[in-house]
Design an enzyme around this catalytic site. Sequence first.
Site, short mmCIF file in Angstrom:
data_model
loop_
_atom_site.label_atom_id
_atom_site.label_comp_id
_atom_site.label_asym_id
_atom_site.label_seq_id
_atom_site.Cartn_x
_atom_site.Cartn_y
_atom_site.Cartn_z
N GLU A 1 37.58 -57.51 -43.38
CA GLU A 1 38.24 -57.43 -42.04
C GLU A 1 39.40 -56.67 -42.70
O GLU A 1 40.16 -55.47 -41.78
CB GLU A 1 38.94 -58.60 -41.46
CG GLU A 1 38.04 -58.70 -40.66
CD GLU A 1 37.74 -60.11 -39.93
OE1 GLU A 1 38.68 -61.21 -40.69
OE2 GLU A 1 37.19 -61.46 -39.52
N ARG B 1 46.70 -72.94 -31.57
CA ARG B 1 46.05 -72.01 -30.16
C ARG B 1 46.59 -73.61 -29.27
O ARG B 1 46.34 -74.01 -28.81
CB ARG B 1 44.38 -71.94 -30.79
CG ARG B 1 44.13 -70.95 -30.97
CD ARG B 1 42.94 -70.49 -31.15
NE ARG B 1 43.08 -69.27 -31.45
CZ ARG B 1 41.16 -68.90 -32.93
NH1 ARG B 1 40.60 -69.46 -33.05
NH2 ARG B 1 40.99 -67.64 -32.59
N ASN C 1 43.98 -66.82 -26.22
CA ASN C 1 44.04 -67.36 -27.42
C ASN C 1 44.79 -66.93 -28.59
O ASN C 1 44.56 -67.49 -29.67
CB ASN C 1 42.07 -68.12 -27.89
CG ASN C 1 41.53 -67.66 -28.47
OD1 ASN C 1 42.52 -66.08 -28.75
ND2 ASN C 1 40.01 -67.25 -29.23
N HIS D 1 44.03 -64.48 -34.88
CA HIS D 1 42.63 -64.39 -34.58
C HIS D 1 43.06 -64.73 -36.26
O HIS D 1 44.31 -63.91 -36.95
CB HIS D 1 42.30 -62.70 -35.14
CG HIS D 1 40.85 -62.16 -35.40
ND1 HIS D 1 39.42 -62.86 -35.43
CD2 HIS D 1 40.91 -61.82 -36.99
CE1 HIS D 1 39.18 -62.69 -37.00
NE2 HIS D 1 39.09 -62.34 -38.08
N THR E 1 38.74 -72.03 -31.55
CA THR E 1 38.71 -70.76 -30.80
C THR E 1 38.84 -71.31 -29.12
O THR E 1 39.84 -71.12 -28.78
CB THR E 1 37.46 -70.46 -30.81
OG1 THR E 1 36.91 -70.26 -31.94
CG2 THR E 1 36.87 -69.04 -29.86
N TYR F 1 35.20 -57.00 -34.34
CA TYR F 1 34.02 -57.93 -33.64
C TYR F 1 32.34 -57.26 -33.51
O TYR F 1 31.79 -58.40 -32.24
CB TYR F 1 34.60 -58.40 -32.18
CG TYR F 1 35.67 -58.80 -32.30
CD1 TYR F 1 35.60 -60.65 -32.83
CD2 TYR F 1 37.34 -58.89 -31.07
CE1 TYR F 1 37.03 -61.22 -32.86
CE2 TYR F 1 38.26 -59.62 -32.05
CZ TYR F 1 37.62 -60.20 -31.89
OH TYR F 1 39.45 -61.46 -32.07
N LYS G 1 47.47 -61.07 -31.26
CA LYS G 1 46.76 -60.76 -30.15
C LYS G 1 47.50 -60.14 -29.01
O LYS G 1 48.84 -60.72 -29.43
CB LYS G 1 45.43 -61.03 -29.77
CG LYS G 1 44.43 -62.04 -30.21
CD LYS G 1 43.81 -62.80 -29.79
CE LYS G 1 42.52 -62.99 -30.61
NZ LYS G 1 41.14 -63.82 -30.36
N ARG H 1 42.66 -71.54 -40.53
CA ARG H 1 42.03 -71.89 -39.43
C ARG H 1 42.35 -72.88 -38.53
O ARG H 1 42.37 -72.96 -37.87
CB ARG H 1 40.62 -71.20 -39.71
CG ARG H 1 39.54 -70.41 -40.29
CD ARG H 1 39.08 -69.74 -39.26
NE ARG H 1 38.48 -70.16 -38.16
CZ ARG H 1 37.77 -68.70 -37.48
NH1 ARG H 1 38.11 -67.90 -37.18
NH2 ARG H 1 37.00 -69.66 -36.15
N PHE I 1 30.55 -62.23 -23.02
CA PHE I 1 32.14 -61.91 -23.32
C PHE I 1 32.31 -60.68 -23.88
O PHE I 1 34.05 -60.42 -23.85
CB PHE I 1 32.69 -63.75 -23.79
CG PHE I 1 32.58 -63.34 -25.21
CD1 PHE I 1 33.34 -62.90 -26.32
CD2 PHE I 1 31.74 -64.32 -25.53
CE1 PHE I 1 32.16 -63.12 -28.21
CE2 PHE I 1 31.39 -64.37 -26.69
CZ PHE I 1 31.76 -64.20 -27.70
P1 DAT Z 1 37.36 -67.16 -33.93
O1 DAT Z 1 38.14 -66.19 -32.66
O2 DAT Z 1 37.57 -68.37 -33.50
O3 DAT Z 1 36.63 -66.64 -34.66
P2 DAT Z 1 34.62 -66.68 -32.60
O4 DAT Z 1 34.46 -65.32 -33.39
O5 DAT Z 1 33.28 -67.29 -31.77
O6 DAT Z 1 36.28 -67.47 -32.56
O7 DAT Z 1 35.37 -65.57 -31.24
C1 DAT Z 1 35.98 -64.17 -31.40
C2 DAT Z 1 36.64 -64.33 -29.58
O8 DAT Z 1 35.92 -64.56 -28.86
C3 DAT Z 1 37.51 -65.21 -29.67
O9 DAT Z 1 38.82 -65.80 -30.57
C4 DAT Z 1 37.70 -65.21 -28.06
C5 DAT Z 1 37.04 -64.48 -27.95
N1 DAT Z 1 35.30 -65.57 -27.33
C6 DAT Z 1 34.36 -66.15 -28.37
N2 DAT Z 1 33.96 -67.26 -27.33
C7 DAT Z 1 34.04 -66.85 -26.51
C8 DAT Z 1 33.83 -67.26 -24.66
N3 DAT Z 1 32.61 -68.38 -24.52
N4 DAT Z 1 34.41 -66.59 -23.69
C9 DAT Z 1 35.49 -65.93 -23.44
N5 DAT Z 1 36.19 -65.03 -24.24
C10 DAT Z 1 35.55 -65.85 -26.06
MG MG Z 2 35.86 -65.13 -35.50
#
Ligand code: DAT
Ligand code: MG
Length: 155
Positions: free
Chosen positions: A126, A102, A112, A115, A91, A49, A9, A85, A57
């Site tokens: 993707e 992370r 974080n 991805h 996350t 996304y 990212k 993962r 968020f």
């Molecule tokens: P991951 O990236 O581990 O697959 P995810 O798919 O639940 O996690 O979310 C995608 C991204 O969105 C994550 O890397 C960061 C952001 N995100 C998720 N939950 C969040 C939150 N509660 N506050 C801020 N950003 C968030």
């Molecule tokens: Mg995800």
Amino acid sequence: MERTFVMLKPDAVQRGLMGQIVARLEAKGFRPVAMKFMRIPRELAERHYGEHKGKGFFPGLISYMTSGPVLVMVWEGDNIISVMRGMMGKTNPVEAAPGTIRGDFAQQTGRNIIHGSDSPESAKREIELFFNDYELLSYEACNKVWMFEQAQTPS
Ligand code: DAT
Ligand code: MG
């Protein structure tokens, strides 16, 4: 052999962490299939996304992901989707174990740094979203016989 989509990212790029993260994947023995340094258009970030659209968020996530260049990649390896993962960590970096990407390099969910696809269906979706077929390279890896028991060892 399984493939996954990985993105470093904008914060990983700005903080100069690309090399260290790529080095971990190479050291594991995973094989790079495609890499592209790009700035993601807003529309593509929103599609990538899409599952999070409507969440609180989401707007912040999209502006973060489009704020600067990212390194998008496809990597190949044994069970790479779940192993990757695990290497990324949870996350929320507060919950990510030390030793994970992370866990070692990030502090907040909204920054974080990496991805990785979470299932075979996500990986396929993707990879197709970011790469054309001709960008996915196929080649013989010279270390293959030393990585996989099934590959024939030199005699
Ligand atoms: P991951 O990236 O581990 O697959 P995810 O798919 O639940 O996690 O979310 C995608 C991204 O969105 C994550 O890397 C960061 C952001 N995100 C998720 N939950 C969040 C939150 N509660 N506050 C801020 N950003 C968030
Ligand atoms: Mg995800």
